[in-house]
Design an enzyme around this catalytic site. Structure first.
Site, PDB file in Angstrom:
ATOM      1  CD  GLU A   1      -2.493   1.177   2.771  1.00 44.55           C
ATOM      2  OE1 GLU A   1      -3.458   1.945   2.919  1.00 44.55           O
ATOM      3  OE2 GLU A   1      -2.102   0.392   3.669  1.00 44.55           O
TER       4      GLU A   1
ATOM      5  CE  LYS B   1      -8.754   0.757   3.367  1.00 42.68           C
ATOM      6  NZ  LYS B   1      -7.798   1.334   4.339  1.00 42.68           N
TER       7      LYS B   1
ATOM      8  CB  CYS C   1      -5.375  -0.864   4.911  1.00 40.84           C
ATOM      9  SG  CYS C   1      -5.092  -0.263   6.592  1.00 40.84           S
TER      10      CYS C   1
END
Length: 547
Positions: free
Chosen positions: A292, A366, A416
């Protein structure tokens, strides 16, 4: 003397605090060994179950459950202090207060569960010897249903934060066999039942074990045995050939990652790791995956030469690259701008202009954003302004996004802590409305550098392992500071890099197809079971009670 028995006023709070602290140790094999996590979790929770069920009132049960959970969350989530103080720049007292405030809020859910169970299960009614077996079974099931119901609420209220769900303590226990059917919330129900059954073995009035109260414990053992048998079953089947991946762990210190003066250093490190030639006898990677926010600035803020360098890496290795990057885009025909935390995929044929505009064919945005870190909840701008956290206020991605098609396999990315929310991963594994088949491999990219080399890294790996058990899909994790790993479809860690060390992890991952019951129905079966138990408990609670 039992935890709920008579004694000095400080004794029971001290026991509950110690049990809560022990409970916090059960969610990852650090410092305890993996084999001990499930027993520690059940025994510690049994203390809370016994204390709350023996409370003189539902209000006192709430206080006892809250105290236990407060210590469990405060210790289990201590790494949030590292994020807020060491890297967020928040003063130590304020960072500690932040951890305690969050823990106090999260502890309300277990506290309310204990209060509800105590209200439905008064401690001294229907206590004739012939009824004890039925009573302990009913009490254990009711207490477990209340606990699991509030675990689920914790996963959805205010965007949800289901970290330290008790199901994660059982990744290496027989209860893991239930994951493909009932998911983590079903496992939480079974783990809570085992704890309540253990609590029921202890008869506070006499201080002796009563064989009549062993029925619930026997049922718990049967459920564990059934879980072991279910764990022998294969819920998915191989599809295609194994995919050769290179997972990159750059280990860029978080305090340096977003420093403009050190931007080039971080970029160079990742370029060098991605460019490493295969070891002797090692096949070339079909895909290189980087963590990320490998690029800690928006893609259009970088000169074209940076993207030229990455395209050259793909060309020399004859491979594709997937990397985490914050994107700034302007959709066609739109007047506004979108800012997303994304993964993009490209190869040597990808035009630089597509990379600079964020319009690559392979892209994942995301969808479950981190409060305060990636978006600002209403009324909390003041708190975010106190923290030195870059790249806030992102836009959300769609619930179902195309997988990355690589060498006959289909990869569904998440970013994440999105892998904490199992139901949100399922649409990518199911066939789409257009008939497009679901993903065969899951991939998580993250930057856990915010939390240092703490329990957060091991806890996150346990979460990923349970997602693979629920879905019977392998998952790879490419992280900045660790733990970069490959997990097979049965939840076993096939390979991993040590935390806090730069390196690459070459792995061959076999894609899998076929849907587990959990992958088809998500949390619905577990919630239905929890709901039925609560309805039965409420109905029984209306019956006249024997003195």
């Amino acid at each position: 003397m039992s935890p709920a028995g008579k004694g000095p006023a400080w004794r029971q709070p001290a026991i509950l605090a110690a049990a809560g602290a022990a409970h916090a140790l059960s969610f990852a094999p650090d410092p305890l060994p993996a084999w001990s996590l499930a027993p520690v979790q059940v025994i510690a929770l049994a203390v809370a179950a016994h204390a709350s069920l023996q409370a003189p009132s539902a209000r006192r049960a709430l206080a006892r459950g809250w105290l236990f959970a407060m210590f469990s969350f405060s210790l289990g989530l201590y790494w949030l202090y590292v994020s807020m103080h060491d890297y967020g720049g928040l003063a130590a007292p304020l960072a500690a207060a932040g951890v305690l405030a969050l823990s106090a809020f999260l502890a309300l859910f277990p506290g309310l569960a204990c209060a509800a169970a105590r209200w439905l299960c008064p401690p001294h009614w229907d206590a004739s010897p012939p009824a004890r077996a039925r009573r302990t079974l009913y009490t254990a099931a009711t207490w477990a249903a209340c606990w699991a119901a509030l675990e689920w609420l914790r996963a959805v209220v205010l965007t949800g934060f289901p970290w330290l769900n008790i199901g994660y303590a059982h990744v290496d226990s027989p209860l893991a066999g239930w994951a493909p059917l009932l998911g983590v919330h079903g496992m939480a129900l079974l783990a809570a039942f085992a704890a309540a059954a253990l609590a029921g073995l202890w008869q506070s009035a006499s201080g002796r074990i009563d064989s009549r109260q062993a029925l619930a414990a026997g049922v718990a053992l049967l459920l564990a045995g059934a879980g072991w048998l279910l764990g022998q079953f294969s819920w998915s089947r191989p599809e295609g050939k194994p995919l050769h991946l290179r997972l990159v762990q750059g280990n860029v210190e978080q305090s340096q990652k977003f420093d403009p003066a050190l931007l080039e250093t971080g970029l160079r490190r990742h370029l060098e790791l991605a460019s490493l030639p295969p070891r002797p006898g090692e096949p070339k990677p079909d895909l290189i995956i980087l963590p990320e926010t490998v690029l800690p600035v928006f893609q259009d803020q970088l000169p074209a030469s940076v993207w030229d360098a990455w395209i050259e890496v793909a060309r020399r290795a004859d491979t594709r690259i997937a990397m985490g990057v914050p994107l700034h885009t302007q959709p066609d025909g739109a007047t506004g701008h979108r800012y997303t935390n994304s993964v993009i995929g490209f190869d040597a044929s990808t035009p630089v202009e597509q990379l600079r505009t964020g319009t690559t064919a392979m892209r994942y945005d995301k969808q479950h954003l981190v409060p305060w870190g990636e978006y600002v909840p209403p009324g909390f701008r003041w708190f975010v302004d106190m923290l030195d956290i870059p790249l806030g206020d992102f836009d959300r991605g769609a619930a179902r996004q195309p997988s990355f098609d690589i060498a006959g396999q289909r990869i569904a990315f998440n970013i994440c802590y999105e892998d904490l929310f199992g139901p949100e991963l399922l649409p990518a594994l199911q066939d789409g409305p257009d008939g497009r088949p679901g993903a065969t491999i899951m991939a998580n990219v993250s930057n856990l550098g915010w939390f240092g080399n703490t329990w957060a890294l091991r806890q996150h790996l346990q979460i990923g392992r349970l997602r693979t058990m629920e879905t019977a899909r392998p998952m790879v994790a490419a992280t900045n500071t660790g733990i970069t790993a490959a997990i097979d479809a049965r939840g076993r860690v096939a390979a991993a890099l040590p935390a806090g060390r730069a390196g690459v992890l070459p792995v061959a991952v076999q894609g899998m197809t076929g849907l587990t019951p959990y992958a088809r129905f998500g949390d619905k079966p577990a919630l239905a079971l929890i709901g039925l138990l609560l309805i039965a408990a409420a109905a029984r609670g209306r019956r006249p009670r024997q003195p």
